[in-house]
Design a protein around this motif. Structure first.
Motif, mmCIF file in Angstrom:
data_model
loop_
_atom_site.group_PDB
_atom_site.id
_atom_site.type_symbol
_atom_site.label_atom_id
_atom_site.label_comp_id
_atom_site.label_asym_id
_atom_site.label_seq_id
_atom_site.Cartn_x
_atom_site.Cartn_y
_atom_site.Cartn_z
ATOM 1 N N GLU A 15 -9.514 -3.624 -3.382
ATOM 2 C CA GLU A 15 -10.317 -2.513 -2.855
ATOM 3 C C GLU A 15 -9.515 -1.226 -2.884
ATOM 4 O O GLU A 15 -8.316 -1.231 -2.566
ATOM 5 N N THR A 17 -8.279 1.927 -1.243
ATOM 6 C CA THR A 17 -8.092 2.295 0.161
ATOM 7 C C THR A 17 -7.739 3.764 0.333
ATOM 8 O O THR A 17 -7.605 4.239 1.455
ATOM 9 N N THR A 23 -5.694 -2.236 -2.055
ATOM 10 C CA THR A 23 -5.260 -3.419 -1.315
ATOM 11 C C THR A 23 -5.907 -4.636 -1.936
ATOM 12 O O THR A 23 -7.132 -4.677 -2.106
ATOM 13 N N THR A 33 -0.578 -4.148 -0.527
ATOM 14 C CA THR A 33 -1.013 -2.804 -0.894
ATOM 15 C C THR A 33 -0.168 -2.327 -2.066
ATOM 16 O O THR A 33 1.034 -2.576 -2.111
#
Length: 146
Positions: A15, A17, A23, A33
């Motif tokens: 995703e 972030t 992440t 991350t």
């Protein structure tokens, strides 16, 4: 999907972030991350190198540490990022093990099997480097569009 295919399935979700930050979350809920390198942290290429080293390190550790606990254990992985008519890719990938065991019989046994453990990891066990060397295709698609 069959039960066998579910047992073999590995997955992560990535995703965004923030600008240049992502992440990855695995099926156990663990996260890492990473980013583009503009804000620090690991880049995807560095994670790729870490995956090669980590996969082989885990194999070699299992084989050797049953005999003796290493005093030092590291894997330096490097390669060159290249760009040509085929696009971006890595060349000259190398993983170099530095492993030291204590003196004595147990350490001697671990030292003796270290080269074979490294070779077996490379030739048969390390899923990451074996996949790279096999040249496994990656399919990409757009799953959802608003």
């Amino acid at each position: 999907m069959t039960a066998d295919s579910l047992d073999s399935l590995r997955s992560v979700t990535v995703e965004r972030t923030g600008p240049g930050l992502f992440t990855a979350t695995n099926s156990r809920g663990d996260t890492i991350t990473f980013g583009t390198g503009s804000v620090g942290g690991f880049t995807p290429v560095e994670l790729f190198l870490a995956a090669i080293g980590g996969c082989s390190a885990a194999d070699v550790d299992v084989a050797t540490s049953r005999h003796a606990e290493p005093g030092e254990f590291s894997v330096a992985v490097h390669g060159h990022k290249a760009e040509d008519a085929g696009g971006n890719h890595m060349t000259g990938l190398e993983a170099a093990f530095t492993v030291r065991f204590p003196p004595g019989g147990a350490g001697d046994r671990a030292r003796a099997i270290l080269p074979r453990a490294v070779k077996t990891s490379h030739d048969k066990l390390c899923t990451v480097s074996r996949t790279v060397e096999a040249g496994t295709p990656v399919t990409v698609k757009v799953a959802d569009v608003d």
